[in-house]
Design an enzyme around this catalytic site. Structure first.
Site, PDB file in Angstrom:
ATOM      1  N   LYS A  67       0.881  -1.184   0.000  1.00  0.00           N
ATOM      2  CA  LYS A  67       0.000   0.000   0.000  1.00  0.00           C
ATOM      3  C   LYS A  67       0.906   1.218   0.000  1.00  0.00           C
ATOM      4  O   LYS A  67       1.826   1.314   0.822  1.00  0.00           O
ATOM      5  CB  LYS A  67      -0.912   0.009   1.235  1.00  0.00           C
ATOM      6  CG  LYS A  67      -1.795   1.267   1.271  1.00  0.00           C
ATOM      7  CD  LYS A  67      -2.918   1.168   2.285  1.00  0.00           C
ATOM      8  CE  LYS A  67      -2.487   1.552   3.674  1.00  0.00           C
ATOM      9  NZ  LYS A  67      -3.665   1.743   4.572  1.00  0.00           N
ATOM     10  N   ARG A 111     -10.439  -2.234   6.994  1.00  0.00           N
ATOM     11  CA  ARG A 111      -9.499  -3.241   7.523  1.00  0.00           C
ATOM     12  C   ARG A 111      -9.086  -2.911   8.960  1.00  0.00           C
ATOM     13  O   ARG A 111      -8.792  -3.783   9.757  1.00  0.00           O
ATOM     14  CB  ARG A 111      -8.318  -3.462   6.588  1.00  0.00           C
ATOM     15  CG  ARG A 111      -7.329  -2.303   6.372  1.00  0.00           C
ATOM     16  CD  ARG A 111      -6.383  -2.133   7.518  1.00  0.00           C
ATOM     17  NE  ARG A 111      -5.072  -1.681   7.152  1.00  0.00           N
ATOM     18  CZ  ARG A 111      -4.321  -0.912   7.927  1.00  0.00           C
ATOM     19  NH1 ARG A 111      -4.764  -0.459   9.090  1.00  0.00           N
ATOM     20  NH2 ARG A 111      -3.116  -0.584   7.558  1.00  0.00           N
ATOM     21  N   ASN A 160     -14.797  11.889  24.161  1.00  0.00           N
ATOM     22  CA  ASN A 160     -13.887  12.400  23.132  1.00  0.00           C
ATOM     23  C   ASN A 160     -13.264  13.704  23.602  1.00  0.00           C
ATOM     24  O   ASN A 160     -13.906  14.515  24.276  1.00  0.00           O
ATOM     25  CB  ASN A 160     -14.615  12.608  21.798  1.00  0.00           C
ATOM     26  CG  ASN A 160     -13.640  12.780  20.644  1.00  0.00           C
ATOM     27  OD1 ASN A 160     -12.674  12.028  20.532  1.00  0.00           O
ATOM     28  ND2 ASN A 160     -13.864  13.760  19.806  1.00  0.00           N
ATOM     29  N   SER A 199      -5.888  10.396  17.718  1.00  0.00           N
ATOM     30  CA  SER A 199      -4.537  10.736  17.249  1.00  0.00           C
ATOM     31  C   SER A 199      -3.728  11.363  18.390  1.00  0.00           C
ATOM     32  O   SER A 199      -2.868  12.196  18.158  1.00  0.00           O
ATOM     33  CB  SER A 199      -4.643  11.702  16.070  1.00  0.00           C
ATOM     34  OG  SER A 199      -5.539  12.753  16.380  1.00  0.00           O
ATOM     35  N   MET A 219      -6.428   1.338  18.967  1.00  0.00           N
ATOM     36  CA  MET A 219      -6.298   1.347  17.512  1.00  0.00           C
ATOM     37  C   MET A 219      -5.669   2.622  16.953  1.00  0.00           C
ATOM     38  O   MET A 219      -5.350   2.682  15.770  1.00  0.00           O
ATOM     39  CB  MET A 219      -7.680   1.165  16.869  1.00  0.00           C
ATOM     40  CG  MET A 219      -8.406  -0.090  17.302  1.00  0.00           C
ATOM     41  SD  MET A 219      -7.473  -1.609  17.043  1.00  0.00           S
ATOM     42  CE  MET A 219      -7.278  -1.593  15.276  1.00  0.00           C
ATOM     43  N   GLY A 220      -5.495   3.639  17.758  1.00  0.00           N
ATOM     44  CA  GLY A 220      -5.042   4.927  17.230  1.00  0.00           C
ATOM     45  C   GLY A 220      -3.539   5.057  17.124  1.00  0.00           C
ATOM     46  O   GLY A 220      -3.028   5.797  16.279  1.00  0.00           O
ATOM     47  N   THR A 221      -2.805   4.349  17.983  1.00  0.00           N
ATOM     48  CA  THR A 221      -1.356   4.554  18.051  1.00  0.00           C
ATOM     49  C   THR A 221      -0.649   3.738  16.977  1.00  0.00           C
ATOM     50  O   THR A 221      -0.536   2.522  17.082  1.00  0.00           O
ATOM     51  CB  THR A 221      -0.844   4.201  19.466  1.00  0.00           C
ATOM     52  OG1 THR A 221      -1.455   5.111  20.379  1.00  0.00           O
ATOM     53  CG2 THR A 221       0.668   4.360  19.555  1.00  0.00           C
ATOM     54  N   GLY A 292      -3.503  -2.611  18.177  1.00  0.00           N
ATOM     55  CA  GLY A 292      -3.680  -2.746  16.722  1.00  0.00           C
ATOM     56  C   GLY A 292      -2.888  -1.676  15.989  1.00  0.00           C
ATOM     57  O   GLY A 292      -3.307  -0.522  15.901  1.00  0.00           O
TER      58      GLY A 292
HETATM   59  P1  NAD Z   1      -9.598  12.036  12.899  1.00  0.00           P
HETATM   60  O1  NAD Z   1      -8.739  13.223  12.694  1.00  0.00           O
HETATM   61  O2  NAD Z   1     -10.851  11.898  12.113  1.00  0.00           O
HETATM   62  O3  NAD Z   1      -9.988  11.932  14.458  1.00  0.00           O
HETATM   63  C1  NAD Z   1      -9.011  12.134  15.461  1.00  0.00           C
HETATM   64  C2  NAD Z   1      -9.574  11.763  16.810  1.00  0.00           C
HETATM   65  O4  NAD Z   1      -8.567  11.978  17.805  1.00  0.00           O
HETATM   66  C3  NAD Z   1     -10.774  12.615  17.229  1.00  0.00           C
HETATM   67  O5  NAD Z   1     -11.648  11.818  18.009  1.00  0.00           O
HETATM   68  C4  NAD Z   1     -10.116  13.702  18.076  1.00  0.00           C
HETATM   69  O6  NAD Z   1     -11.016  14.310  18.984  1.00  0.00           O
HETATM   70  C5  NAD Z   1      -9.074  12.869  18.795  1.00  0.00           C
HETATM   71  N1  NAD Z   1      -7.992  13.681  19.356  1.00  0.00           N
HETATM   72  C6  NAD Z   1      -7.288  14.656  18.728  1.00  0.00           C
HETATM   73  N2  NAD Z   1      -6.375  15.171  19.566  1.00  0.00           N
HETATM   74  C7  NAD Z   1      -6.510  14.508  20.751  1.00  0.00           C
HETATM   75  C8  NAD Z   1      -5.838  14.567  22.000  1.00  0.00           C
HETATM   76  N3  NAD Z   1      -4.843  15.441  22.215  1.00  0.00           N
HETATM   77  N4  NAD Z   1      -6.229  13.722  22.990  1.00  0.00           N
HETATM   78  C9  NAD Z   1      -7.228  12.822  22.788  1.00  0.00           C
HETATM   79  N5  NAD Z   1      -7.889  12.713  21.626  1.00  0.00           N
HETATM   80  C10 NAD Z   1      -7.522  13.549  20.610  1.00  0.00           C
HETATM   81  O7  NAD Z   1      -8.631  10.783  12.681  1.00  0.00           O
HETATM   82  P2  NAD Z   1      -9.011   9.294  12.291  1.00  0.00           P
HETATM   83  O8  NAD Z   1      -8.934   9.138  10.819  1.00  0.00           O
HETATM   84  O9  NAD Z   1     -10.238   8.887  13.003  1.00  0.00           O
HETATM   85  O10 NAD Z   1      -7.756   8.509  12.883  1.00  0.00           O
HETATM   86  C11 NAD Z   1      -7.591   8.355  14.286  1.00  0.00           C
HETATM   87  C12 NAD Z   1      -6.255   7.706  14.569  1.00  0.00           C
HETATM   88  O11 NAD Z   1      -6.232   6.370  14.050  1.00  0.00           O
HETATM   89  C13 NAD Z   1      -5.059   8.411  13.935  1.00  0.00           C
HETATM   90  O12 NAD Z   1      -4.028   8.474  14.905  1.00  0.00           O
HETATM   91  C14 NAD Z   1      -4.642   7.480  12.809  1.00  0.00           C
HETATM   92  O13 NAD Z   1      -3.281   7.579  12.503  1.00  0.00           O
HETATM   93  C15 NAD Z   1      -4.989   6.145  13.426  1.00  0.00           C
HETATM   94  N6  NAD Z   1      -5.151   5.035  12.480  1.00  0.00           N
HETATM   95  C16 NAD Z   1      -4.698   3.824  12.865  1.00  0.00           C
HETATM   96  C17 NAD Z   1      -4.830   2.732  12.019  1.00  0.00           C
HETATM   97  C18 NAD Z   1      -4.361   1.381  12.456  1.00  0.00           C
HETATM   98  O14 NAD Z   1      -4.311   0.463  11.628  1.00  0.00           O
HETATM   99  N7  NAD Z   1      -4.058   1.176  13.713  1.00  0.00           N
HETATM  100  C19 NAD Z   1      -5.432   2.894  10.762  1.00  0.00           C
HETATM  101  C20 NAD Z   1      -5.938   4.159  10.409  1.00  0.00           C
HETATM  102  C21 NAD Z   1      -5.790   5.233  11.282  1.00  0.00           C
END
Ligand code: NAD
Length: 321
Positions: A67, A111, A160, A199, A219-221, A292
């Site tokens: 990808k 995914r 949130n 994020s 899942m975010g990190t 994840g």
């Molecule tokens: P988004 O920008 O749509 O949403 C971001 C989220 O993080 C919101 O809920 C926001 O309120 C919150 N946020 C922002 N700053 C914050 C802080 N200081 N403390 C707590 N929460 C905070 O982004 P998204 O597309 O939903 O992606 C979210 C995360 O998931 C990103 O970090 C992205 O890199 C990650 N991600 C991970 C995978 C994986 O496979 N693990 C895949 C895709 C995305």
């Protein structure tokens, strides 16, 4: 080769197909049949973009490819395009010839949601009733929709950092016919399953916010420095991941490892649970935590599934290259 444009993905790919593809590839990774290549991620010095490649080879599913894509922070404001952009390229493992090019934006969300869903299936308490969401952005809605299919949940609670975004996940709960309640972080003690998808670069969910027996999907990190949960929580949990090397370097586990609270050997592959070579949850009171991180093989697995669906429906575009 076949091209499956981004606009076709929503009509072709289902949550169930994404779930099966991701579950199978996690199993193949744990069995040693599939491996991810080192990730390339570069700040290219243009448009403040981060661009890179995630690839791998699944010898069981015969899926080879990568990808390519990343994050363009100004897309939305300047061009009304989403900031995350990606495309999946598949190659014939017998010849090296390109076999498909697939729009990767929606597939990434599907995914990623499938990964936490697979973790819920294999690790969450069977009678889980309350699901807690930390995060309400783009990915959070996909996460919640997929998770709700894994247990007979009766209620969704959510927190949130930007509370004005909570209606995004309240809407998903409402569509599923479930009540939604906005809570403070200490209200997460009510949850049997928690998904964090933010994020953030500092922990929101602390060890004291989690009840015994809860399953957490972090899942975010997916980058060095990001963090969603207190490192001490990993020390209290049975820790599982998609890929151990990524968990310790750029996943949630990076912080617990750096603090010396857990070691690499404490982290288990979710695929081993799927294969039955790891028991998974060992008691009703154990907290289980899925880190994840997101691996290239997940992308290839869902892309291969969508190419098969597109070919069967006659919507793939055929080109000679
Ligand atoms: P988004 O920008 O749509 O949403 C971001 C989220 O993080 C919101 O809920 C926001 O309120 C919150 N946020 C922002 N700053 C914050 C802080 N200081 N403390 C707590 N929460 C905070 O982004 P998204 O597309 O939903 O992606 C979210 C995360 O998931 C990103 O970090 C992205 O890199 C990650 N991600 C991970 C995978 C994986 O496979 N693990 C895949 C895709 C995305």
């Amino acid at each position: 080769m076949l091209i499956v444009p981004e606009r076709e993905i929503a009509n072709l790919m289902t949550r169930a197909a994404a779930f099966d593809a991701v579950e199978q590839v996690f199993a193949a990774m744990a069995a040693g049949d599939a491996y991810n290549f080192p990730v390339v991620r570069e700040a290219i010095g243009h448009e403040e973009a981060l661009y890179g490649f995630k690839g791998g080879f699944d010898q069981a599913g015969l899926t080879l490819g990568l990808k390519a894509g990343g994050y363009w922070p100004h897309n939305l404001e300047k061009r009304d395009l989403i900031n995350h952009q990606s495309t999946v390229f598949l190659f014939d493992p017998d010849t090296g010839k390109p076999s498909a090019m697939v729009g990767g934006n929606l597939l990434t969300a599907l995914r990623t949601a499938a990964a936490s869903s697979v973790s819920i299936k294999h690790l969450a308490p069977p009678d889980a009733k309350v699901i807690g969401m930390i995060g309400a952005g783009h990915q959070a809605t996909f996460q919640l929709r997929a998770a709700l299919e894994q247990r007979r949940f009766e209620k969704v609670i959510g927190w949130n950092y930007h509370p004005e975004m909570l209606p995004n996940i309240a809407k998903v709960a409402q569509e599923a016919g479930l009540p939604f309640e906005a809570v403070q972080l200490d209200g997460m003690v009510e949850a049997d399953v928690i998904i964090s998808i933010t994020s953030a670069f500092a922990p929101s969910l602390m060890a004291g916010h989690v009840s015994p027996g809860t399953h957490i999907a972090c899942m975010g990190t997916d980058t060095k420095g990001k963090q969603e949960v207190e490192a001490a929580l990993l020390a209290r949990s049975g820790v599982f991941t998609d890929e151990v090397a990524q968990a310790i370097s750029l996943g949630e586990a990076q912080h617990a490892i750096a603090a010396g609270l857990i070691s690499e050997g404490d982290i288990n592959q979710l695929g081993a649970v799927i294969n039955g070579t790891h028991p998974g949850r060992i008691s009703p009171d154990q907290i289980t935590l899925f880190d994840g991180t997101g691996v290239g093989l997940q992308d290839l697995a869902v892309a291969a599934a969508v190419v098969a669906l597109a070919a069967a429906k006659g919507v793939a575009i055929k080109v000679d290259i």
